[in-house]
Design a protein around this motif. Sequence first.
Motif, PDB file in Angstrom:
ATOM      1  N   MET A 264      -0.038 -10.765   7.671  1.00 10.24           N
ATOM      2  CA  MET A 264       1.008 -11.656   7.174  1.00 10.24           C
ATOM      3  C   MET A 264       1.162 -11.573   5.660  1.00 10.24           C
ATOM      4  O   MET A 264       2.264 -11.347   5.156  1.00 10.24           O
ATOM      5  CB  MET A 264       0.718 -13.082   7.634  1.00 10.24           C
ATOM      6  CG  MET A 264       0.798 -13.241   9.148  1.00 10.24           C
ATOM      7  SD  MET A 264       0.583 -14.942   9.731  1.00 10.24           S
ATOM      8  CE  MET A 264       2.078 -15.713   9.125  1.00 10.24           C
ATOM      9  N   LEU A 265       0.073 -11.735   4.901  1.00  2.80           N
ATOM     10  CA  LEU A 265       0.194 -11.658   3.446  1.00  2.80           C
ATOM     11  C   LEU A 265       0.386 -10.211   2.997  1.00  2.80           C
ATOM     12  O   LEU A 265       1.369  -9.873   2.346  1.00  2.80           O
ATOM     13  CB  LEU A 265      -1.031 -12.271   2.768  1.00  2.80           C
ATOM     14  CG  LEU A 265      -0.957 -12.411   1.243  1.00  2.80           C
ATOM     15  CD1 LEU A 265      -1.878 -13.527   0.769  1.00  2.80           C
ATOM     16  CD2 LEU A 265      -1.324 -11.136   0.491  1.00  2.80           C
ATOM     17  N   LEU A 293      16.943 -10.611   0.748  1.00  2.00           N
ATOM     18  CA  LEU A 293      15.631 -10.042   1.047  1.00  2.00           C
ATOM     19  C   LEU A 293      14.613 -11.060   1.530  1.00  2.00           C
ATOM     20  O   LEU A 293      13.755 -10.743   2.357  1.00  2.00           O
ATOM     21  CB  LEU A 293      15.089  -9.313  -0.185  1.00  2.00           C
ATOM     22  CG  LEU A 293      15.875  -8.089  -0.642  1.00  2.00           C
ATOM     23  CD1 LEU A 293      15.159  -7.413  -1.807  1.00  2.00           C
ATOM     24  CD2 LEU A 293      16.096  -7.107   0.491  1.00  2.00           C
ATOM     25  N   ALA A 294      14.663 -12.278   1.015  1.00  2.00           N
ATOM     26  CA  ALA A 294      13.648 -13.270   1.394  1.00  2.00           C
ATOM     27  C   ALA A 294      13.549 -13.462   2.907  1.00  2.00           C
ATOM     28  O   ALA A 294      12.436 -13.542   3.447  1.00  2.00           O
ATOM     29  CB  ALA A 294      13.915 -14.600   0.692  1.00  2.00           C
ATOM     30  N   ARG A 298      10.133 -13.059   5.392  1.00  2.00           N
ATOM     31  CA  ARG A 298       9.695 -14.063   6.356  1.00  2.00           C
ATOM     32  C   ARG A 298       9.659 -13.476   7.770  1.00  2.00           C
ATOM     33  O   ARG A 298       8.772 -13.806   8.574  1.00  2.00           O
ATOM     34  CB  ARG A 298      10.605 -15.287   6.305  1.00  2.00           C
ATOM     35  CG  ARG A 298      10.224 -16.399   7.277  1.00  2.00           C
ATOM     36  CD  ARG A 298       8.829 -16.938   6.977  1.00  2.00           C
ATOM     37  NE  ARG A 298       8.350 -17.850   7.998  1.00  2.00           N
ATOM     38  CZ  ARG A 298       8.066 -19.143   7.776  1.00  2.00           C
ATOM     39  NH1 ARG A 298       8.245 -19.657   6.570  1.00  2.00           N
ATOM     40  NH2 ARG A 298       7.615 -19.890   8.741  1.00  2.00           N
ATOM     41  N   ALA A 299      10.605 -12.594   8.086  1.00  2.00           N
ATOM     42  CA  ALA A 299      10.638 -12.000   9.423  1.00  2.00           C
ATOM     43  C   ALA A 299       9.394 -11.158   9.695  1.00  2.00           C
ATOM     44  O   ALA A 299       8.866 -11.143  10.817  1.00  2.00           O
ATOM     45  CB  ALA A 299      11.900 -11.157   9.592  1.00  2.00           C
ATOM     46  N   VAL A 300       8.902 -10.447   8.674  1.00  2.00           N
ATOM     47  CA  VAL A 300       7.662  -9.686   8.840  1.00  2.00           C
ATOM     48  C   VAL A 300       6.500 -10.638   9.114  1.00  2.00           C
ATOM     49  O   VAL A 300       5.672 -10.397   9.997  1.00  2.00           O
ATOM     50  CB  VAL A 300       7.387  -8.821   7.599  1.00  2.00           C
ATOM     51  CG1 VAL A 300       5.973  -8.250   7.622  1.00  2.00           C
ATOM     52  CG2 VAL A 300       8.401  -7.693   7.511  1.00  2.00           C
ATOM     53  N   MET A 301       6.420 -11.728   8.351  1.00  2.00           N
ATOM     54  CA  MET A 301       5.360 -12.708   8.583  1.00  2.00           C
ATOM     55  C   MET A 301       5.431 -13.271  10.000  1.00  2.00           C
ATOM     56  O   MET A 301       4.408 -13.391  10.692  1.00  2.00           O
ATOM     57  CB  MET A 301       5.485 -13.853   7.582  1.00  2.00           C
ATOM     58  CG  MET A 301       5.259 -13.485   6.131  1.00  2.00           C
ATOM     59  SD  MET A 301       5.416 -14.984   5.104  1.00  2.00           S
ATOM     60  CE  MET A 301       5.496 -14.250   3.468  1.00  2.00           C
ATOM     61  N   MET A 322       5.222 -18.024   1.503  1.00  2.00           N
ATOM     62  CA  MET A 322       6.545 -17.974   0.890  1.00  2.00           C
ATOM     63  C   MET A 322       6.553 -18.756  -0.425  1.00  2.00           C
ATOM     64  O   MET A 322       7.156 -18.320  -1.417  1.00  2.00           O
ATOM     65  CB  MET A 322       7.592 -18.534   1.856  1.00  2.00           C
ATOM     66  CG  MET A 322       7.784 -17.710   3.126  1.00  2.00           C
ATOM     67  SD  MET A 322       8.544 -16.087   2.848  1.00  2.00           S
ATOM     68  CE  MET A 322      10.261 -16.550   2.570  1.00  2.00           C
ATOM     69  N   GLU A 323       5.856 -19.874  -0.441  1.00  2.00           N
ATOM     70  CA  GLU A 323       5.771 -20.671  -1.661  1.00  2.00           C
ATOM     71  C   GLU A 323       4.954 -19.961  -2.732  1.00  2.00           C
ATOM     72  O   GLU A 323       5.331 -19.942  -3.914  1.00  2.00           O
ATOM     73  CB  GLU A 323       5.149 -22.032  -1.338  1.00  2.00           C
ATOM     74  CG  GLU A 323       5.098 -22.980  -2.525  1.00  2.00           C
ATOM     75  CD  GLU A 323       4.566 -24.357  -2.156  1.00  2.00           C
ATOM     76  OE1 GLU A 323       4.232 -25.118  -3.084  1.00  2.00           O
ATOM     77  OE2 GLU A 323       4.474 -24.659  -0.952  1.00  2.00           O
TER      78      GLU A 323
END
Length: 436
Positions: A264-265, A293-294, A298-301, A322-323
């Motif tokens: 995730m990260l 892009l954001a 998020r979709a990958v996470m 994300m934060e």
Amino acid sequence: MMPVVLHFGLGAFHRAHQAVYTEDAGGWQIEAVSMRDPTLADAVNGQAGYTLVTRTPDGPVLRQIKGITRGHALSRGAGPIADRLADPDVHVVTVTITEKGYGLDRATGGPDQAHPTMSHDLAHPGDPRGLIGTLLLGLDRRRAAGTGPLTIICCDNLPDNGAVLSGLLRQTAQITHPDLIGWIDDNCTFPATMVDRITPATTPETTELVKAQTGRDDPLAIETEPFTQWVIEDRFAGPIPDWHAAGAQIVDDVAPYEMMKLRMLNGAHSTLAYMGLLAGHACVRDVMGDATLAPCIRAVMDTAGRTLPADLETGAYADALMERFANPSIAHRCQQIAMDGSQKMPQRIFATARDALAKDIDVAALADATAAWLTYLATADTVDDPLAEAICSAARADDPVARIADVAGLGCRDVLEHPIWQDAVRQALARRGAQH
């Protein structure tokens, strides 16, 4: 004499992470080995500590870290470092040399005989230049001295990193020190770990801030984020610093933490680095401010989260990431993250894709990440990667999706040749081409 942690890899991450935990634990000192640049070791020996700048949303917070008391330069010879490994005051070895520094053949888990440093060390075990050769030389001297057990802790982003380091050390020893393997089995442990703290490369702004605040030039000054995490498997050969009291988590099983962070990260980090560079963004925070892009990050996470155990709070973790990525005070450069993609993409993206395919989870977000990587390789003026020539050639081929699967040393061939995966990446490349 205080007990000693001997650390390999005198880079920014160690200075922002393990060194801080060890200082906060109290009662131990660190001797750190610079793997390539002797000026870092000289700087440690020439000044009392260094400045850690924590970039909070409310402004920078400066702290002096004094736990690294001695520096060694491997480029000046492994002998003195091997002697330290034999010293009874040294109870723990920690390692942060990045994924490419190990000379690891990902297919076999043993030494990569095409890796220049590893090749040299296999041929000249008495005069090594890399981590594994130096460890074996030092462990041989430790055995001869009758010094006793040693805990060796890999802190790099390798899946099951303790087992990877242990296996690589043993397979290399079969070639160079076969009589040492039994002693290693009896006296050394290799706990798995997960480490997390965003640590951008030091910039002139960092050093100027430190000088303005402290009145001193500090070549070791670094900056980092407020968040920090260290999860360590409870498997130690002897005494360790009280890292638990300093905030580290000592657990029976690191794997769930490690997998969540890697997928995730780190997976999102690699994705935003390549997408960001292609879009002309310099820093992570700039990518997170891009409304196009954001959502891709998020979709990958979210895709990665669906491959993880159900009891992990992946949604909350993604929200926190994300934060953290959007922190306006952190200038984490995309170019820094984009380095060594061949060493990062297999565990950050392709391993996730393997599990997603097995669970019939849509891999479009992961394919988008891979398409961005391939496009970056095909268009960048220079690519900093140990497999740069091979992967760039593959990315520029008529069919990069097929060609990248043939690159020796990349691994994950079962994923890269999977027809559903190949189709998804080709579609992602087509979408990317249609946008430009």
